[in-house]
Scaffold this motif. Sequence first.
Motif, PDB file in Angstrom:
ATOM      1  N   ASN A 158      81.611   7.995  10.332  1.00 26.81           N
ATOM      2  CA  ASN A 158      82.884   8.296   9.640  1.00 26.81           C
ATOM      3  C   ASN A 158      82.820   9.572   8.818  1.00 26.81           C
ATOM      4  O   ASN A 158      83.770   9.909   8.117  1.00 26.81           O
ATOM      5  CB  ASN A 158      83.279   7.144   8.724  1.00 26.81           C
ATOM      6  CG  ASN A 158      83.995   6.071   9.504  1.00 26.81           C
ATOM      7  OD1 ASN A 158      84.761   6.369  10.425  1.00 26.81           O
ATOM      8  ND2 ASN A 158      83.720   4.819   9.178  1.00 26.81           N
ATOM      9  N   HIS A 159      81.688  10.267   8.887  1.00 22.65           N
ATOM     10  CA  HIS A 159      81.538  11.466   8.062  1.00 22.65           C
ATOM     11  C   HIS A 159      82.600  12.525   8.373  1.00 22.65           C
ATOM     12  O   HIS A 159      82.897  12.803   9.528  1.00 22.65           O
ATOM     13  CB  HIS A 159      80.155  12.107   8.257  1.00 22.65           C
ATOM     14  CG  HIS A 159      80.148  13.534   7.813  1.00 22.65           C
ATOM     15  ND1 HIS A 159      80.058  13.874   6.478  1.00 22.65           N
ATOM     16  CD2 HIS A 159      80.308  14.710   8.491  1.00 22.65           C
ATOM     17  CE1 HIS A 159      80.129  15.196   6.369  1.00 22.65           C
ATOM     18  NE2 HIS A 159      80.287  15.722   7.580  1.00 22.65           N
ATOM     19  N   ARG A 160      83.142  13.103   7.347  1.00 22.25           N
ATOM     20  CA  ARG A 160      83.879  14.369   7.462  1.00 22.25           C
ATOM     21  C   ARG A 160      83.731  15.077   6.132  1.00 22.25           C
ATOM     22  O   ARG A 160      83.630  14.440   5.095  1.00 22.25           O
ATOM     23  CB  ARG A 160      85.350  14.200   7.869  1.00 22.25           C
ATOM     24  CG  ARG A 160      86.198  13.416   6.958  1.00 22.25           C
ATOM     25  CD  ARG A 160      86.258  11.949   7.414  1.00 22.25           C
ATOM     26  NE  ARG A 160      87.391  11.289   6.811  1.00 22.25           N
ATOM     27  CZ  ARG A 160      87.487  10.927   5.541  1.00 22.25           C
ATOM     28  NH1 ARG A 160      86.489  11.120   4.724  1.00 22.25           N
ATOM     29  NH2 ARG A 160      88.580  10.364   5.086  1.00 22.25           N
ATOM     30  N   SER A 161      83.675  16.403   6.193  1.00 24.73           N
ATOM     31  CA  SER A 161      83.531  17.170   4.961  1.00 24.73           C
ATOM     32  C   SER A 161      84.798  17.022   4.121  1.00 24.73           C
ATOM     33  O   SER A 161      85.906  17.038   4.661  1.00 24.73           O
ATOM     34  CB  SER A 161      83.290  18.647   5.281  1.00 24.73           C
ATOM     35  OG  SER A 161      82.044  18.812   5.906  1.00 24.73           O
ATOM     36  N   ILE A 162      84.608  16.908   2.816  1.00 25.03           N
ATOM     37  CA  ILE A 162      85.735  16.799   1.880  1.00 25.03           C
ATOM     38  C   ILE A 162      85.808  18.077   1.051  1.00 25.03           C
ATOM     39  O   ILE A 162      84.810  18.511   0.462  1.00 25.03           O
ATOM     40  CB  ILE A 162      85.564  15.544   0.985  1.00 25.03           C
ATOM     41  CG1 ILE A 162      85.635  14.265   1.827  1.00 25.03           C
ATOM     42  CG2 ILE A 162      86.609  15.522  -0.148  1.00 25.03           C
ATOM     43  CD1 ILE A 162      86.954  14.031   2.567  1.00 25.03           C
ATOM     44  N   GLY A 186      85.172  32.488  -2.440  1.00 22.74           N
ATOM     45  CA  GLY A 186      86.387  31.846  -2.977  1.00 22.74           C
ATOM     46  C   GLY A 186      86.554  30.381  -2.619  1.00 22.74           C
ATOM     47  O   GLY A 186      87.689  29.894  -2.524  1.00 22.74           O
ATOM     48  N   GLN A 187      85.475  29.660  -2.452  1.00 23.07           N
ATOM     49  CA  GLN A 187      85.580  28.229  -2.114  1.00 23.07           C
ATOM     50  C   GLN A 187      85.809  27.427  -3.407  1.00 23.07           C
ATOM     51  O   GLN A 187      84.864  27.036  -4.100  1.00 23.07           O
ATOM     52  CB  GLN A 187      84.328  27.766  -1.361  1.00 23.07           C
ATOM     53  CG  GLN A 187      84.086  28.576  -0.086  1.00 23.07           C
ATOM     54  CD  GLN A 187      83.092  27.931   0.856  1.00 23.07           C
ATOM     55  OE1 GLN A 187      83.241  26.783   1.250  1.00 23.07           O
ATOM     56  NE2 GLN A 187      82.068  28.674   1.233  1.00 23.07           N
ATOM     57  N   LYS A 188      87.095  27.175  -3.685  1.00 22.48           N
ATOM     58  CA  LYS A 188      87.508  26.630  -4.992  1.00 22.48           C
ATOM     59  C   LYS A 188      86.988  25.220  -5.259  1.00 22.48           C
ATOM     60  O   LYS A 188      86.886  24.788  -6.399  1.00 22.48           O
ATOM     61  CB  LYS A 188      89.046  26.620  -5.096  1.00 22.48           C
ATOM     62  CG  LYS A 188      89.681  27.993  -5.113  1.00 22.48           C
ATOM     63  CD  LYS A 188      89.324  28.787  -6.347  1.00 22.48           C
ATOM     64  CE  LYS A 188      90.374  28.687  -7.425  1.00 22.48           C
ATOM     65  NZ  LYS A 188      89.998  29.543  -8.589  1.00 22.48           N
TER      66      LYS A 188
END
Length: 246
Positions: free
Chosen positions: A10-14, A66-68
């Motif tokens: 079920n992994h997905r990046s958040i 810029g990865q907020k």
Amino acid sequence: MNSTIDILKNHRSIRKFVDRPLEEGMLNEMIFAGQSASTSSFIQSCSVIRVTEPSARNKFVALSGGQKYIESAAEFLVFCADLERNRTRVLTKDVEADFSWAEQGLAATVDVALFAQNVVTAAESMGLGCCYIGGIRNDPDAVVEILNLPALVYPVFGLCIGYPDQDPDIKPRLPTSVVLHQGQYGVNKGSSLEIDTYDAQIKSYYHERTGGKLDIDWSGQMAKQAESQSRPFMLEFLRKQGFFQK
Ligand SMILES: Cc1cc2nc3c(=O)[nH]c(=O)nc-3n(C[C@H](O)[C@H](O)[C@H](O)COP(=O)(O)O)c2cc1C
């Protein structure tokens, strides 16, 4: 099949987090889960730096392009390959130590990845979401400065952890038949036709995810990456930190 495999699949990046801190003890539990991973020749070469200061988080946002979410995640950790701890301990044994072999750098890096992935699985099992940040390697010298990293320590990636404020679809992977070979390379593995089908699947995944803005398949994405320079300063940086000399 079982709840561990369910969590892994079920992994997905958040990349969007609720403004909510982790509960007491969660971080330590995750780090201990990380420490429990296998470690090459027992070197235990991972060090994790927890970045809490907003001004430091800000610097990481900037140097990662810029990865907020680095700012808004409850936790932002930087995972480092660390042979300095071992060097210092070896000194107490009156041994002439050498940590500059490529094999040692590789082993240290693999250790970090195994440790971190255990942290991610532990986090996801507690309802948290994560996103690795390889973007910190855009400016590894700046990371060394911000975190005061000595020689024989280098930053492998960052990791955002927090309560998810989004529910993205699972990103499809290559068919298992394509990645699983039997006995020798290329034997009984899936055909390139299967990758064509996968390309179509990824294209529609990106269409859906971006409202039609991103029109690319997996092979196209790989082609784009392959024709651009891949952090060309990396070898020099790693050598400066004392890794991969020979
Ligand atoms: C070492 C590593 C570095 C990554 N760096 C970034 C990053 O800088 N920014 C980002 O948004 N995602 C990053 N990712 C996440 C990948 O883009 C993501 O895992 C991949 O596209 C698969 O998507 P999924 O994790 O949702 O399944 C990184 C992943 C790994 C393993």
